[in-house]
Design a protein around this motif. Structure first.
Motif, short mmCIF file in Angstrom:
data_model
loop_
_atom_site.label_atom_id
_atom_site.label_comp_id
_atom_site.label_asym_id
_atom_site.label_seq_id
_atom_site.Cartn_x
_atom_site.Cartn_y
_atom_site.Cartn_z
N PHE A 137 7.80 9.70 4.36
CA PHE A 137 7.92 8.30 3.96
C PHE A 137 8.88 7.55 4.88
N LEU A 138 9.97 8.22 5.22
CA LEU A 138 10.93 7.55 6.09
C LEU A 138 10.27 7.22 7.42
N ARG A 139 9.46 8.11 7.91
CA ARG A 139 8.77 7.81 9.16
C ARG A 139 7.84 6.62 8.97
N ARG A 140 7.19 6.63 7.85
CA ARG A 140 6.21 5.58 7.61
C ARG A 140 6.87 4.21 7.66
N ILE A 141 8.08 4.11 7.16
CA ILE A 141 8.71 2.79 7.17
C ILE A 141 9.55 2.57 8.43
N GLY A 157 11.89 13.68 -7.65
CA GLY A 157 10.88 14.61 -8.11
C GLY A 157 9.73 14.84 -7.14
N VAL A 158 9.97 14.53 -5.89
CA VAL A 158 8.94 14.85 -4.90
C VAL A 158 9.49 15.91 -3.96
N SER A 159 8.70 16.34 -3.05
CA SER A 159 9.17 17.37 -2.13
C SER A 159 9.90 16.75 -0.95
N GLU A 160 10.69 17.55 -0.33
CA GLU A 160 11.48 17.04 0.79
C GLU A 160 10.59 16.42 1.86
N ILE A 161 9.51 17.13 2.13
CA ILE A 161 8.70 16.65 3.25
C ILE A 161 8.08 15.30 2.96
N THR A 162 7.84 15.02 1.72
CA THR A 162 7.28 13.71 1.39
C THR A 162 8.31 12.62 1.67
N VAL A 163 9.54 12.94 1.36
CA VAL A 163 10.60 11.99 1.70
C VAL A 163 10.63 11.77 3.20
N SER A 164 10.59 12.87 3.90
CA SER A 164 10.65 12.80 5.36
C SER A 164 9.51 11.95 5.90
N LYS A 201 0.82 -1.20 0.00
CA LYS A 201 0.00 0.00 0.00
C LYS A 201 0.86 1.26 0.00
N LEU A 202 1.25 1.62 -1.19
CA LEU A 202 2.05 2.83 -1.32
C LEU A 202 1.37 3.80 -2.27
N THR A 203 1.51 5.05 -2.00
CA THR A 203 1.02 6.05 -2.95
C THR A 203 2.03 6.17 -4.08
N ARG A 204 1.69 6.94 -5.09
CA ARG A 204 2.58 7.03 -6.23
C ARG A 204 3.93 7.64 -5.84
N SER A 205 3.87 8.72 -5.12
CA SER A 205 5.13 9.35 -4.70
C SER A 205 5.94 8.39 -3.85
N GLU A 206 5.27 7.75 -2.94
CA GLU A 206 5.99 6.84 -2.05
C GLU A 206 6.62 5.70 -2.82
N ALA A 207 5.90 5.21 -3.82
CA ALA A 207 6.44 4.12 -4.63
C ALA A 207 7.71 4.57 -5.33
N MET A 208 7.68 5.82 -5.81
CA MET A 208 8.88 6.33 -6.47
C MET A 208 10.05 6.34 -5.51
N TRP A 263 13.45 4.12 -5.77
CA TRP A 263 14.74 4.80 -5.89
C TRP A 263 15.68 4.37 -4.77
N LEU A 264 15.12 4.23 -3.58
CA LEU A 264 15.95 3.82 -2.44
C LEU A 264 16.54 2.44 -2.70
N LEU A 265 15.73 1.54 -3.21
CA LEU A 265 16.22 0.19 -3.46
C LEU A 265 17.35 0.20 -4.48
#
Lengths: 288, 288
Positions: free
Chosen positions: A64-68, A55-62, A23-30, A34-36
């Motif tokens: 996502f990291l919390r999410r995992i 191509g996403v915003s910093e906060i989305t990265v942030s 269950k990932l959103t599109r941004s999260e999947a990207m 990329w991380l892998l």
DNA sequence: GTACTAATGACAGGACGCTACCATTCCAAT
DNA sequence: ATTGGAATGGTAGCGTCCTGTCATTAGTAC
């Protein structure tokens, strides 16, 4: 659709990513993908650089990291940087949960420091040093201040696997042990010096003296010692700076134990015999 | 004498460092050496972290990087990342590769043992024991045989972060230190005993004596100790059986360092003050 | 189309890393 | 002992990184 087979060499990061893969959103999947793909060079990235490259915003990265399960990018880097995190062996994972607090960090650093001793024992000088100690007719051990006890224990323990080992204290004895003896002019002698940089300064003098007397020298020290290399090739470093009030002596202790073990390995039979006769001997003396 | 032979697998960084090896100041030599030893995990560091780990100031690190031809730490990281050739195996993996032989297994076990100390410091008794040590008016430390040095070092180091710590040797002194004094009847005293099962047997007697005198007891021991629990709740186990000829004392050393750190943490200011005044003090005495 | 929820981004504040400027310390040569 | 130069550290300032709050957009059910 076919899930990728569970890779036996699955990294902790990959495992976490797979957990939430469904269950990932599109941004999260990207980000995940990329991380892998870039796990190998992750250490060089920052949250911001990942954001721009995916191509996403910093906060989305942030987020996502919390999410995992990381508390931030710092924690991610800590995990990929720590070889201890990759210790699939035994039940290391089980303990990791407990290692969050400040003391836990210190434990992880010590564990890492110990694993990184692998680079030391892989050096060709290691075997040469062990041989030197094994074949020496006489072994001296010394160490000062906060590692003096370590050196004394090492001397005792090395004395169990081979004979003619003694701790020497430069201040107590004035090194009379080293006065050249004609009768023993051809004996091979070696000095094992345990040293930690911030404190001892006379160590270098002692090493120089020993060299002058034809004594081989093995130095077991921390990562900041820079003077020893110029006197002997047998210099082995343990990482002691874990960020505690005082340096950690654990890695030094482990390294010294390794020396003992390696020397014992050169003649297992003799060592085993000495070991078995030792407790009885001590009991009779009533020592310690 | 004996320069290290030019390593065939010399990295670009190592080459640069070797170029300037000859004329380095003391601080620079430390940084250089640290960089060499930690090249594998350099990507995870920052200039500041390198500074704190080598004990120099940030600006000295910055200057040194310029001196060896980088315009700043960013450029260093760029160089590490760009010849991805030799980094195709991740840094962590490179460590693991070194841990294959017999000694490598011992290292892994020690690292694992250290991680498992997490279960010890998570116990409620841990905090209670630290409090007891912190608030005691007087701390005694003892240990026998092959961990005697460990105990002595621990006493020295604990003595740096708090006062009134002394190593007692049951055999040398007959424990005169413990004779009840009327003047100090109400003082809180604690004994820290370092023990390893195969050897010491009088340990239990000493603990019983101490308890009888109203002295709190903290026991730091290996995983096989079974008698201590019945005398005091403050028993902490480190795993020392790594399969070597002799037990590994590394985990015990780490655990003792943790105690020191935790006690220091109870009054960081005081500890820091004592730490800073200590080297000068020692220098004057000319001790060790 | 509308309304609701989830996802994402813009902005800003705080923290930290890096370097320039200046003070201090160290060391060696006299 | 004195002195000059090098080495090092402290402080401050700027930039970057990271995350919290709020606004905006996208997706979805009816």
């Amino acid at each position: 659709m076919a899930l990728p087979p569970p890779d036996p060499a699955d990294s902790p990061l990959a495992a976490r990513l797979r957990d939430v893969e469904a269950k990932l959103t599109r941004s999260e999947a990207m980000i995940s993908q990329w991380l892998l793909l870039n796990e190998a060079t992750l250490a060089l990235e920052t949250g911001a650089s990942i954001a721009s490259k995916t191509g996403v915003s910093e906060i989305t990265v942030s987020r996502f990291l919390r999410r995992i399960g990381f508390r931030g990018i710092a924690e991610l880097k800590a995990e990929i940087g720590s070889p201890a995190a990759n210790l699939h062996i035994s039940a290391a994972e089980r303990y990791m949960r407990l290692l969050d607090g400040e003391l836990g960090i210190l434990l992880k650093r010590d564990a890492d420091a110990i694993l990184s001793l692998g680079t030391q024992i892989a050096r060709p000088e290691w075997d040469a040093a062990i041989t030197t100690i094994d074949q020496a007719d006489e072994v001296f051990v010394t160490g000062f201040q906060t590692v003096r006890g370590l050196a004394e224990d090492f001397a005792r323990r090395l004395g169990i696997v081979r004979g003619s080992v003694r701790y020497v204290s430069a201040h107590d004895s004035g090194l009379v042990e080293w006065i050249p003896s004609l009768r023993r002019a051809n004996e091979a002698r070696v000095l094992v010096l345990v040293d930690m940089v911030p404190y001892a300064r006379e160590a270098e003098t002692i090493v120089r003296t020993a060299r002058g007397l034809g004594i081989s020298v093995v130095v077991v020290t921390d990562e900041l010692n820079t003077w020893a290399q110029s006197h002997t090739p047998f210099v082995f470093h343990a990482s002691t700076k874990a960020g505690a009030f005082l340096e950690s002596t654990g890695p030094l202790a482990t390294l010294l134990n390794l020396v003992t073990h390696a020397v014992a390995g050169r003649d297992p039979e003799k060592a085993r015999k000495r070991l078995s006769s030792w407790p009885a001997f001590l009991r009779d003396l009533g020592l310690y």
